[in-house]
Enzyme design. Structure first.
Site, PDB file in Angstrom:
ATOM      1  N   SER A 141       1.082  -1.073   0.006  1.00 19.29           N
ATOM      2  CA  SER A 141      -0.074   0.014  -0.077  1.00 19.29           C
ATOM      3  C   SER A 141       0.907   1.204  -0.069  1.00 19.29           C
ATOM      4  O   SER A 141       1.763   1.348   0.685  1.00 19.29           O
ATOM      5  CB  SER A 141      -0.936   0.275   1.317  1.00 19.29           C
ATOM      6  OG  SER A 141      -1.571   1.203   1.250  1.00 19.29           O
ATOM      7  N   THR A 201       7.429   2.281   4.241  1.00 23.50           N
ATOM      8  CA  THR A 201       8.161   1.713   3.528  1.00 23.50           C
ATOM      9  C   THR A 201       7.948   1.711   1.894  1.00 23.50           C
ATOM     10  O   THR A 201       8.681   1.902   1.165  1.00 23.50           O
ATOM     11  CB  THR A 201       8.250   0.278   3.814  1.00 23.50           C
ATOM     12  OG1 THR A 201       8.770   0.060   5.166  1.00 23.50           O
ATOM     13  CG2 THR A 201       9.436  -0.530   3.044  1.00 23.50           C
ATOM     14  N   CYS A 202       6.591   1.483   1.438  1.00 23.42           N
ATOM     15  CA  CYS A 202       5.845   1.705   0.298  1.00 23.42           C
ATOM     16  C   CYS A 202       6.433   3.011  -0.304  1.00 23.42           C
ATOM     17  O   CYS A 202       6.461   3.352  -1.682  1.00 23.42           O
ATOM     18  CB  CYS A 202       4.597   1.327   0.286  1.00 23.42           C
ATOM     19  SG  CYS A 202       4.191  -0.349   0.835  1.00 23.42           S
ATOM     20  N   ASP A 203       6.056   3.958   0.648  1.00 16.25           N
ATOM     21  CA  ASP A 203       6.323   5.472   0.174  1.00 16.25           C
ATOM     22  C   ASP A 203       7.757   5.560  -0.286  1.00 16.25           C
ATOM     23  O   ASP A 203       7.885   6.215  -1.301  1.00 16.25           O
ATOM     24  CB  ASP A 203       5.891   6.443   1.181  1.00 16.25           C
ATOM     25  CG  ASP A 203       6.199   7.868   1.232  1.00 16.25           C
ATOM     26  OD1 ASP A 203       7.330   8.171   0.865  1.00 16.25           O
ATOM     27  OD2 ASP A 203       5.004   8.384   1.303  1.00 16.25           O
ATOM     28  N   THR A 242       8.594   3.866  -3.723  1.00 12.41           N
ATOM     29  CA  THR A 242       8.076   4.405  -4.565  1.00 12.41           C
ATOM     30  C   THR A 242       9.004   5.765  -4.876  1.00 12.41           C
ATOM     31  O   THR A 242       9.043   6.011  -6.212  1.00 12.41           O
ATOM     32  CB  THR A 242       6.556   4.696  -4.500  1.00 12.41           C
ATOM     33  OG1 THR A 242       5.903   3.430  -4.012  1.00 12.41           O
ATOM     34  CG2 THR A 242       5.940   5.454  -5.780  1.00 12.41           C
TER      35      THR A 242
END
Length: 176
Positions: free
Chosen positions: A63, A68-70, A73
């Site tokens: 998500s 971590t995803c932020d 990306t």
């Protein structure tokens, strides 16, 4: 393809230290990249063939609304600027296209293409990253060459960990 008929892979990944079950096959270097259908927005579906002739770095995140995803990306968005027109970086998550668009606007993400696996989990099932217990896609990196052959794979064993950015970027640069 129904989830009840998918291969279940256990003992290879965790979420917060707790075991999870991944649905779908394990993709390996040298495999032909499986096709998938994901959403660019609510109404527009895209497939692997829509990126034919390009080298593809596929960054899979559970998500975009997690730290971590932020970071993952944002890192690939910065790198995308240095890679040229023969490369596309796709970030795939189960987030709704609205959430992806909001995130990209707020974070200044303008080089990475965000795609949503929310509708039928086609990507997660084809690439073996769909988490059975929570229906999100497990963090992973796939690099697919211009002929749709998989050239690099990293499945993260713990969902909160970062991928090996340098190894992925090195593999990507070797193809362009």
């Amino acid at each position: 393809m129904t989830q009840t008929h998918l291969q279940e892979r256990t003992g290879i990944a965790t979420l917060g230290g707790n075991p999870i079950t991944l649905l779908g096959p394990e993709i390996k270097v040298g495999d032909q990249a499986p096709d998938f259908k994901v959403n660019k927005d609510l109404m527009t579906e895209v497939r692997l063939a829509d990126y034919a002739g390009k080298v593809k770095l596929i960054s899979v995140v559970p998500s975009v609304d997690t730290g971590t995803c932020d970071a993952q990306t944002r890192r690939f968005n910065v790198e995308a600027d240095k890679l040229g027109d023969d490369v596309v970086i796709l970030t795939i998550s189960v987030d709704l296209p609205f959430a992806q668009s909001r995130f990209c606007g707020a974070a200044g993400i303008d080089k990475v293409v965000t795609l949503s696996d929310y509708k039928n989990r086609s990507f997660g099932q084809a690439y073996g990253v769909l988490i059975k217990e929570i229906q999100l896609d497990q963090r992973a990196i796939f690099i697919v060459d211009a002929n749709d052959t998989v050239r690099y794979v990293e499945y993260l064993t713990e969902m909160s960990h970062h991928p090996d950015y340098e190894a992925a970027l090195e593999a990507l640069r070797a193809l362009v």
